[in-house]
Design a protein around this motif. Structure first.
Motif, PDB file in Angstrom:
ATOM      1  N   UNK A 188      83.324   9.093  19.773  1.00  0.00           N
ATOM      2  CA  UNK A 188      82.857  10.212  20.583  1.00  0.00           C
ATOM      3  C   UNK A 188      83.396  10.080  22.003  1.00  0.00           C
ATOM      4  N   UNK A 189      83.323  11.220  22.736  1.00  0.00           N
ATOM      5  CA  UNK A 189      83.765  11.219  24.121  1.00  0.00           C
ATOM      6  C   UNK A 189      82.875  12.148  24.936  1.00  0.00           C
ATOM      7  N   UNK A 190      82.560  11.698  26.143  1.00  0.00           N
ATOM      8  CA  UNK A 190      81.991  12.570  27.167  1.00  0.00           C
ATOM      9  C   UNK A 190      83.090  12.789  28.206  1.00  0.00           C
ATOM     10  N   UNK A 191      83.281  14.036  28.585  1.00  0.00           N
ATOM     11  CA  UNK A 191      84.416  14.306  29.476  1.00  0.00           C
ATOM     12  C   UNK A 191      84.103  15.490  30.381  1.00  0.00           C
ATOM     13  N   UNK A 192      84.655  15.432  31.585  1.00  0.00           N
ATOM     14  CA  UNK A 192      84.616  16.553  32.514  1.00  0.00           C
ATOM     15  C   UNK A 192      86.059  16.902  32.875  1.00  0.00           C
ATOM     16  N   UNK A 193      86.377  18.195  32.750  1.00  0.00           N
ATOM     17  CA  UNK A 193      87.751  18.645  32.980  1.00  0.00           C
ATOM     18  C   UNK A 193      87.720  19.810  33.967  1.00  0.00           C
ATOM     19  N   UNK A 194      88.543  19.715  34.989  1.00  0.00           N
ATOM     20  CA  UNK A 194      88.783  20.863  35.875  1.00  0.00           C
ATOM     21  C   UNK A 194      90.258  21.208  35.763  1.00  0.00           C
ATOM     22  N   UNK A 195      90.551  22.492  35.572  1.00  0.00           N
ATOM     23  CA  UNK A 195      91.945  22.877  35.420  1.00  0.00           C
ATOM     24  C   UNK A 195      92.126  24.323  35.844  1.00  0.00           C
ATOM     25  N   UNK A 196      93.361  24.658  36.176  1.00  0.00           N
ATOM     26  CA  UNK A 196      93.719  26.026  36.559  1.00  0.00           C
ATOM     27  C   UNK A 196      95.177  26.239  36.207  1.00  0.00           C
ATOM     28  N   UNK A 219      90.832  29.670  36.130  1.00  0.00           N
ATOM     29  CA  UNK A 219      90.316  28.449  36.740  1.00  0.00           C
ATOM     30  C   UNK A 219      89.056  28.095  35.978  1.00  0.00           C
ATOM     31  N   UNK A 220      88.960  26.840  35.493  1.00  0.00           N
ATOM     32  CA  UNK A 220      87.895  26.524  34.559  1.00  0.00           C
ATOM     33  C   UNK A 220      87.374  25.105  34.783  1.00  0.00           C
ATOM     34  N   UNK A 221      86.041  24.943  34.643  1.00  0.00           N
ATOM     35  CA  UNK A 221      85.390  23.631  34.606  1.00  0.00           C
ATOM     36  C   UNK A 221      84.785  23.463  33.220  1.00  0.00           C
ATOM     37  N   UNK A 222      85.135  22.373  32.554  1.00  0.00           N
ATOM     38  CA  UNK A 222      84.646  22.104  31.206  1.00  0.00           C
ATOM     39  C   UNK A 222      83.821  20.824  31.214  1.00  0.00           C
ATOM     40  N   UNK A 223      82.726  20.857  30.474  1.00  0.00           N
ATOM     41  CA  UNK A 223      81.872  19.683  30.313  1.00  0.00           C
ATOM     42  C   UNK A 223      81.728  19.413  28.824  1.00  0.00           C
TER      43      UNK A 223
END
Length: 864
Positions: A646-654, A613-617
């Motif tokens: 460029x990109x700013x992104x927030x990702x939540x995944x599991x 389970x991961x949160x990426x910024x």
């Protein structure tokens, strides 16, 4: 002569005839007797067992044969099992594939109340389990008391008059659950011959087996080959068993025994001594397993090595025999013929003693242990007191060992030579009660172990592994790693930290705790993984990485550069917490793809399949690089690889992890929010965009304004849902949304708000003829499109033509309505005028105008 010869022939024929008849009768008897007496013998076996034991006894079948060991009769019981009753329900005391009893044929003709005399017993492929529970009860105590036996006239239907017995491939297990002791003798092959009919006789025995011994979850002896060829003097009247001619072996170490064992009441009295028959130092190497001892026939030795001991006293419920066992060596040397160096100045002085017969008074002393290789010396000494109650351990070691010399003095099975200098000066003193109770302040440890210039090469590492220097110091409860500087390939490592609760981990199976700092200038993952081994593993079944359950460690990492596969990570920092078979990532950061990325999450290996389970910024990442390199991002947004910027992104995944600890894309779920910064599309890199450019004349995706656009993606089990995204191309508004799969399939809806000026001259001419009010109300029309197929083979369709035709029909209708309204107004004006006193010319002109208007409304259309 002739007459006498003629008379002999009939006699010869008669003899042959009678011999044949007798032979046939004997064969019939040999075959039939077993069937006649089988039921009787089987019944005897059943009665004997059931009348004498408290246990569940079963066997599959019993065969009686006169041919197997003729002239003896053989009774073979198949799949015999003796299962315990309470309090050992579920335990098996004895089982064997076959148990054979041999007896004289006349024993079959005895009456039922007469005991049958057994001459030999053979058992093969079985197990004997002797078990003591925590209360001291033994599972072997299954014999019925005399008053319990159903037949009081005789104890058994069988009597032993054995000449020979044998055990073939039998396993013996001794388990004491109160002390957590396990002893096993596996693969036992034993033969005994003697005249058991006599009260005093010699029993000739031959025995081989494999010995293992465990005490309180610690293995002390593991699969050691033992053997004993012995003639025992048996005195049945006095229950005394004396060692006569004998030779025993522990691995290849020979031992000779003298003395006797005697049964006295319910106890056993021992008066034994043993020693090595020779004093050669080869005896010491013979203790090693044969596969590790090398060729002892070619070894040169000097000095001595002796083992001798005395065991004397009574074995009872409260006492053990006293013993004094000595292991000594003085100024010994050994050198293998095919190796260049020798081990010399070997001195050993150790004892295992119990003088009182009380179990608690057992002591182990290592008074001296030292040796020398070249100029390197090593020595150790120590003791273990109160072995069975509260072991007190006191050990000290000091010396230097050049690891490169190991392969030069001992035939170690190393494919690559070791190198490095090991220095040790340590001591420890503690008692097990302090460890059990966690009173670690009573553990007295001191000293240091260091190593320098260590080198290791092997098939299990991709490159030679070098440890420039490392040192470990010891205190009461922790082990401190003062330094660890290592290199392999182009990678470097530096680690410092502490291991806590070391003794609780070693002795009580408690969690091993630690806190370490790791730093590196250059960390190339491929330097630690053998490519050849990895390729082999791809073709075989491999096990997923399992984080040990006993580990609880905090790791503070800092690396200037990390290279994993084709991904370059710079300025990596963060914390890793290992606990409960789980790794928790906290504030893990790295510079990558022109920006930086931050991780927070967990990797859990508790179950068969690991999950994460991961949160990426993601901040300021190059869109094209990141979404074309990382498989996971590529699957979530495959179109992104066509975007420069460029990109700013927030990702939540599991999801779950593959065996190589990469995400299993078929199982991941989560959300992605992304904001594009100064983006620019390159439609040549995408079949989808190239198709749209060709199909939609008024649109050029290379000039699409994407700056500041937000994208919201959700994904689950390989399907990505894209929330409608508003876009603008010049004055054309676009909205796109739908789904696509990780398999590159797609199903998107695109809505265009198309200004009428892009629809052609026919439409603009019609609008120009409308009233200003109507013309102002028609600025654009909605056009719906669908994008299906796959990203590599897309299909696009739209309702642009139908929408345009519908608009034209609406415009024509509006124009006709306007003209009709104009005609009505003209007619009303004409009808409302007075017709008196008008001249004929003016009246004719008015009539022509009316005709023109009506002709415009209902006459032939004009071409637009």
């Amino acid at each position: 002569m002739i007459n006498s010869e003629k008379k002999k022939k009939p006699i010869g024929k008669k003899i042959l005839k009678w011999f044949s008849v007798i032979a046939i009768i004997l064969v019939i008897v040999l075959v039939s007797i077993p069937y006649l007496f089988k039921d009787k013998i089987v019944q005897m076996v059943s009665n004997t067992i059931n009348n004498n034991v408290h246990a569940n006894v079963t066997f599959k079948d019993a065969d009686l044969s006169l041919l197997k060991n003729f002239p003896l009769v053989s009774l073979t019981v198949k799949d015999l099992a003796i299962a315990n009753k309470s309090p050992f329900v579920g335990d098996t005391l004895f089982n064997a594939q076959t148990l054979s009893l041999d007896m004289k044929i006349m024993e079959l003709f005895k009456k039922e109340n007469e005991p049958i005399s057994i001459k030999s017993i053979t058992s093969n492929n079985g197990n004997i389990n002797i078990i003591f529970d925590k209360k001291g009860n033994g599972n072997f105590d299954i014999a019925k008391e005399n008053n319990e036996k159903t037949d009081t006239t005789s104890d058994s239907s069988f009597s032993l008059n054995i000449d020979e017995y044998s055990l073939e491939n039998i396993n013996f297990y001794y388990i004491d659950r109160s002390t957590n002791t396990k002893l096993s003798l596996s693969k036992i092959n034993h033969i005994g011959k003697g005249n058991f009919a006599e009260d005093i006789f010699n029993l000739d025995t031959k025995t081989t087996a494999v010995l293992s011994f465990d005490l309180d979850k610690t293995n002390y002896i593991n699969n050691v080959n033992i053997s004993l060829d012995a003639v025992l003097g048996i005195d049945l009247k006095n229950s005394k068993y004396t060692f006569k001619e004998n030779t025993g072996f522990i691995n290849q170490l020979p031992l000779k025994f003298n003395g006797f064992i005697q049964l006295v009441d319910e106890n056993q009295f021992y008066n034994l001594s043993f020693k090595t028959p020779t004093s050669s130092f080869k005896n010491a190497l013979a203790l090693l397993p044969k596969q590790y001892a090398g060729n002892l026939n070619t070894i040169k030795t000097e000095g001595n090595f002796e083992i001798n001991g005395i065991v004397k006293g009574t074995l009872s419920e409260n006492t053990i025999p006293a013993f004094d066992i000595n292991i000594t060596s003085k100024n010994a040397l050994f050198k293998y013929a095919d190796l260049p160096k020798s081990v010399k100045n070997i001195n050993i002085n150790s004892k295992i003693i119990n003088k009182t017969g009380s179990v608690k008074d057992t002591y182990v002393f290592i008074n001296k242990l030292n040796f020398k290789i070249d100029e390197d010396q090593f020595s150790a000494n120590g003791s273990i007191k109160n072995v069975t109650t509260n072991p007190n351990i006191n050990i000290a070691a000091k010396g230097t060992i050049n690891l490169a010399n190991i392969g030069k003095v001992y035939p170690a099975s190393l494919k690559k030579e070791l190198a490095g200098i090991l220095n040790a000066n340590i001591s420890t003193k503690f008692d097990m009660n302090s460890v059990e109770k966690g009173n670690y302040e009573k553990i007295k440890n001191s000293g240091k172990i260091s190593m320098s210039n260590f080198k290791y090469e092997g098939n299990d590492v991709a490159n030679p592994f070098f440890i420039d220097k490392t040192s470990v110091s010891f205190n009461s409860n922790s082990i401190k790693l003062n330094e660890f500087e290592a290199k392999t390939g182009t990678s470097d490592l530096s680690i410092k930290g502490n291991l806590n609760n070391f003794y609780g981990f070693i002795f009580k199976d408690e969690v091993l705790k630690g806190n370490f700092n790791l730093s590196s200038n250059n960390l190339i993952v491929a330097d630690f993984v053998d490519a050849e081994s990895s390729s082999k593993e791809e073709n075989t079944t491999t096990s997923s990485l399992k984080i040990p359950s006993f580990l609880e460690v905090k790791l503070n990492a800092n690396a200037k550069k990390v290279v994993y596969d084709n991904i370059n990570l710079n300025n990596v920092s963060g914390n890793l917490f290992i606990k409960n078979e789980t790794v928790e990532l906290q504030n893990l950061k790295s510079d990558i793809f022109g920006g930086n990325i931050a991780f927070n999450g967990t990797i859990n290996t508790q179950e068969t399949t690991s999950k994460f389970k991961m949160d990426l910024d993601l901040q300021q990442l190059n869109i094209g690089d990141s979404f074309s390199t990382l498989n996971m991002l590529k699957s979530i947004a495959p179109i992104a690889k066509t975007v420069d910027g460029k990109i700013n992104s927030k990702i939540t995944l599991s999801g779950f992890l593959n065996e190589d600890m990469t995400p299993d894309l078929k199982t991941i779920s989560g959300n992605l929010f992304g904001k594009l910064l100064n983006p620019k599309l390159n439609s040549n890199n995408s079949k989808v965009l190239s198709l749209l450019n060709n199909k939609v004349d008024f649109l050029n995706f290379d000039n699409l304004n994407l700056d500041g656009i937000n994208g919201v993606f959700s994904f689950d089990k390989g399907l990505v849902t894209v929330k409608p995204i508003p876009l603008t191309y010049k004055d054309i508004k676009i909205e796109i949304g739908g789904t696509h799969g990780f398999d590159q399939s797609m199903n998107y809806d695109i809505i265009f708000d198309v200004p009428v000026k892009y629809l052609g001259s026919e439409v603009t001419n019609l609008i120009s003829k409308l009233t200003p009010k109507d013309a102002a109300s028609i600025k654009s029309i909605p056009v719906k499109g669908t994008l299906k197929g796959s990203f590599t083979n897309p299909n696009f369709s739209s309702n642009l033509k139908d929408a345009t035709n519908t608009l034209i029909k609406d415009l024509v209708a509006k124009q006709k309505a306007n003209l009709l309204n104009q005609g009505k107004n003209k007619l009303l004006d004409l009808i409302g005028n007075k017709t008196t006193k008008k001249d004929t010319t003016k009246q004719n002109n008015t009539t022509n105008k009316v005709k023109d208007v009506l002709g415009g409304l209902f006459g032939k259309k004009k071409k637009n």
